[in-house]
Design a protein around this motif. Structure first.
Motif, PDB file in Angstrom:
ATOM      1  N   ASP A   1       0.850  -1.187   0.000  1.00 43.90           N
ATOM      2  CA  ASP A   1       0.000   0.000   0.000  1.00 43.90           C
ATOM      3  C   ASP A   1       0.888   1.239   0.000  1.00 43.90           C
ATOM      4  OD1 ASP A   1      -2.987   1.045   0.916  1.00 43.90           O
ATOM      5  OD2 ASP A   1      -1.378   2.267   1.751  1.00 43.90           O
TER       6      ASP A   1
ATOM      7  N   ASP B   1       1.920   0.352 -10.482  1.00 44.13           N
ATOM      8  CA  ASP B   1       0.782   0.735  -9.650  1.00 44.13           C
ATOM      9  C   ASP B   1      -0.533   0.598 -10.397  1.00 44.13           C
ATOM     10  OD1 ASP B   1       0.014   3.270 -10.961  1.00 44.13           O
ATOM     11  OD2 ASP B   1       1.865   4.087 -10.127  1.00 44.13           O
ATOM     12  N   THR B   2      -1.620   0.721  -9.642  1.00 49.95           N
ATOM     13  CA  THR B   2      -2.953   0.477 -10.181  1.00 49.95           C
ATOM     14  C   THR B   2      -3.457   1.602 -11.077  1.00 49.95           C
ATOM     15  OG1 THR B   2      -3.725   1.263  -8.020  1.00 49.95           O
ATOM     16  CG2 THR B   2      -3.757  -1.108  -8.405  1.00 49.95           C
ATOM     17  N   ALA B   3      -2.720   2.700 -11.181  1.00 47.81           N
ATOM     18  CA  ALA B   3      -3.073   3.771 -12.116  1.00 47.81           C
ATOM     19  C   ALA B   3      -2.255   3.675 -13.396  1.00 47.81           C
ATOM     20  CB  ALA B   3      -2.871   5.137 -11.462  1.00 47.81           C
TER      21      ALA B   3
ATOM     22  N   GLY C   1      -4.770   6.608  -3.349  1.00 51.14           N
ATOM     23  CA  GLY C   1      -4.602   6.549  -4.798  1.00 51.14           C
ATOM     24  C   GLY C   1      -5.329   7.674  -5.502  1.00 51.14           C
ATOM     25  N   TRP C   2      -6.574   7.886  -5.146  1.00 51.96           N
ATOM     26  CA  TRP C   2      -7.319   9.061  -5.600  1.00 51.96           C
ATOM     27  C   TRP C   2      -8.460   9.315  -4.627  1.00 51.96           C
ATOM     28  CZ3 TRP C   2     -12.446   8.163  -6.733  1.00 51.96           C
ATOM     29  CH2 TRP C   2     -12.812   6.886  -7.162  1.00 51.96           C
TER      30      TRP C   2
ATOM     31  N   ALA D   1      -7.560   3.354 -12.553  1.00 52.22           N
ATOM     32  CA  ALA D   1      -7.769   2.880 -11.182  1.00 52.22           C
ATOM     33  C   ALA D   1      -9.198   3.112 -10.707  1.00 52.22           C
ATOM     34  CB  ALA D   1      -6.791   3.575 -10.233  1.00 52.22           C
TER      35      ALA D   1
ATOM     36  N   THR E   1      -9.797   5.876  -2.637  1.00 52.69           N
ATOM     37  CA  THR E   1      -9.257   4.538  -2.869  1.00 52.69           C
ATOM     38  C   THR E   1      -7.786   4.534  -2.481  1.00 52.69           C
ATOM     39  OG1 THR E   1      -8.532   4.945  -5.141  1.00 52.69           O
ATOM     40  CG2 THR E   1     -10.809   4.225  -4.834  1.00 52.69           C
ATOM     41  N   ARG E   2      -7.228   3.353  -2.389  1.00 54.00           N
ATOM     42  CA  ARG E   2      -5.819   3.201  -2.052  1.00 54.00           C
ATOM     43  C   ARG E   2      -4.991   3.016  -3.321  1.00 54.00           C
ATOM     44  NH1 ARG E   2      -5.237   5.196   2.604  1.00 54.00           N
ATOM     45  NH2 ARG E   2      -3.213   4.130   2.770  1.00 54.00           N
ATOM     46  N   LEU E   3      -3.722   3.415  -3.238  1.00 57.13           N
ATOM     47  CA  LEU E   3      -2.773   3.173  -4.321  1.00 57.13           C
ATOM     48  C   LEU E   3      -2.012   1.893  -4.004  1.00 57.13           C
ATOM     49  CD1 LEU E   3      -1.402   4.166  -6.933  1.00 57.13           C
ATOM     50  CD2 LEU E   3       0.288   5.304  -5.500  1.00 57.13           C
ATOM     51  N   ARG E   4      -2.284   0.858  -4.766  1.00 61.06           N
ATOM     52  CA  ARG E   4      -1.606  -0.421  -4.573  1.00 61.06           C
ATOM     53  C   ARG E   4      -0.470  -0.545  -5.574  1.00 61.06           C
ATOM     54  NH1 ARG E   4      -2.441  -2.482   0.132  1.00 61.06           N
ATOM     55  NH2 ARG E   4      -1.808  -4.518  -0.690  1.00 61.06           N
ATOM     56  N   GLU E   5       0.636  -1.122  -5.126  1.00 62.81           N
ATOM     57  CA  GLU E   5       1.810  -1.275  -5.977  1.00 62.81           C
ATOM     58  C   GLU E   5       2.268  -2.729  -5.985  1.00 62.81           C
ATOM     59  OE1 GLU E   5       4.081   3.002  -5.411  1.00 62.81           O
ATOM     60  OE2 GLU E   5       4.495   1.386  -3.976  1.00 62.81           O
TER      61      GLU E   5
END
Length: 440
Positions: free
Chosen positions: A70, A113-115, A74-75, A360, A88-92
């Protein structure tokens, strides 16, 4: 590649300069990673086969770890009219290895990452290199970190090779474009109030080098010249901004500069040739000058666009390869002794009109059930007593599309605009970050 030139001009230190990849052999120096120490969470390890000192194959176990982590928010957006928040969270997904090269440790991580972004991270730690010094004395060439021990000033200058194939493996499909933002002089026709600025783009047609320039936000864009984004109409691509870190301080006529001319510029663009993988050339050990590195590749004179032929006999039409150079100038502190806290550097490669929306948007909608309120002022409370009944379910949003938080939905997912039929997805990211609605 990485070079570490030291700034102490007293002999024999004028030649003190490590090439930690080329000299040390980064593969043989890779650590055997331990579960729960170097990488945390759910881990998958990869082993490698390297050559020993006699050239025989040898298995190096658990030298690369794969794990997810984590990295904060994320946004997020809060509707100021209703007070409702969406977050939301930014997952890597992290691919990491650690190498010990004499006194230093280096941690290298590629983060997806998820973006749709890619981050390249380096961390330097270990023990600084010291030389003797009489107690009570100081030096202009370093800092006394312990009585009788002086850590010399030095630099760590990295080069990352990027062979871009944006949405295609065609040799002529990917272009390197330099983008800059410039002010428009105030004038009655196009900028009467003085607030306007323009974005200038220039395709790189020949092998070249340049430097970071924060004043114009110089950006490197890697574009597919034949594929357009259906929303913006621009070329699909990725981008990164070269970091304006300090380059090699050694004089251009020094042996340090002759061995690593790549460290004199932030960005190099060269023509692709098989087996050309090293910014300072393949053989750096005990070298006196660079042979076969990026400087020689640029001087060769390759070009990337028909009609942009260089005037050299050795050049040819080729696809571009990008070399991003960055580093840190390390003037040691007492706090770096006896073991140095990590120095961290990252650069980010991000999608630029590659997708048709934020990739994302479909992040899972589970609340982190391990988060608790910690009372202060000698207050006591158990984890369960600090949760409401609605919290204990772990479900926050009303649906996976809207990511709504709160009691009532203020958006009907059925009324959300539909994405274009030719919406772009990344197959690789979809596989890595796929999830099921009922998964935990």
């Amino acid at each position: 590649e990485m070079t570490v030139p030291y700034g102490d001009p007293r002999p024999p230190f004028q030649r003190k300069q490590a090439f930690d990849f080329g000299d040390g052999g980064i593969g043989r120096a890779a650590n055997n990673l331990k579960l729960g120490c170097d990488c945390l969470g759910a881990i998958h390890y990869l082993s490698a086969v390297v050559t020993d000192t006699e050239g025989k194959p040898e298995v190096a176990p658990n030298v690369v770890c794969l794990h997810e982590q984590d990295n904060g928010i994320g946004w997020k957006h809060t509707n100021f009219r209703t007070g409702r928040a969406v977050v939301t969270r930014l997952r890597e997904f992290v691919i990491q290895f650690v190498a010990t090269l004499a006194n230093y440790e280096y941690v290298f991580a590629y983060k997806l990452d998820t973006a749709g972004g890619i981050s390249v991270e380096t961390r330097a730690t270990g023990i600084v290199s010291v030389v003797p010094i009489d107690e009570g004395k100081v030096s202009n060439y370093g800092n006394v970190v312990f009585p009788g021990a002086m850590a010399q000033n030095h630099q760590h200058i990295f080069a990352v090779r990027i062979d871009p194939n944006i949405d295609s493996y065609g040799s002529s499909d990917t272009a390197v474009v330099l983008e800059e933002s410039h002010p428009i002089p105030m004038n009655p026709e196009t900028n009467p109030f003085g607030n306007g600025y323009e974005v200038r783009k220039q395709r790189v047609e020949k092998a070249m080098y340049t430097d970071a320039e924060p004043k114009v936000n110089r950006t490197v864009k890697l574009e597919n010249v034949n594929n357009k984004n259906p929303v913006s109409g621009k070329n699909v691509g990725y981008k990164f901004i070269p970091n304006a870190t300090q380059l090699m301080l050694a004089d251009d006529n020094s042996i340090q500069a002759a061995r690593a001319p790549y460290a004199k510029h932030h960005l190099w663009v060269t023509g692709y040739r098989d087996e050309e993988l090293w910014a300072a050339g393949e053989f750096t050990n005990q070298s006196k000058k660079e042979e076969g590195g990026v400087k020689a590749m640029v001087q060769r004179g390759d070009w990337f666009v028909d009609g942009a032929n260089a005037s050299t006999a050795t050049g040819q039409l080729s696809s571009p390869v990008v070399w991003n150079v960055f580093g840190l100038t390390h003037n040691p502190r007492v706090e770096d002794w006896p073991v140095m806290p990590v120095e961290i550097h990252q650069f980010h490669i991000r999608p630029a009109d590659f997708f048709t929306s934020n990739p994302a948007l479909d992040m899972p909608t589970r609340k982190n059930e391990t988060s608790v309120i910690v009372p202060c002022c000698n207050g006591n409370a158990s984890r369960d007593s600090l949760r409401t009944d609605s919290d204990k379910s772990g479900s926050v949003q009303a649906n996976a599309v809207a990511h709504l938080q709160g009691a009532d939905a203020d958006v009907d997912p059925k009324n959300l605009p539909k994405a274009p039929e030719n919406k772009r997805h990344s197959a690789t990211l979809s596989k890595i970050f796929s999830w099921k609605k009922d998964s935990k």
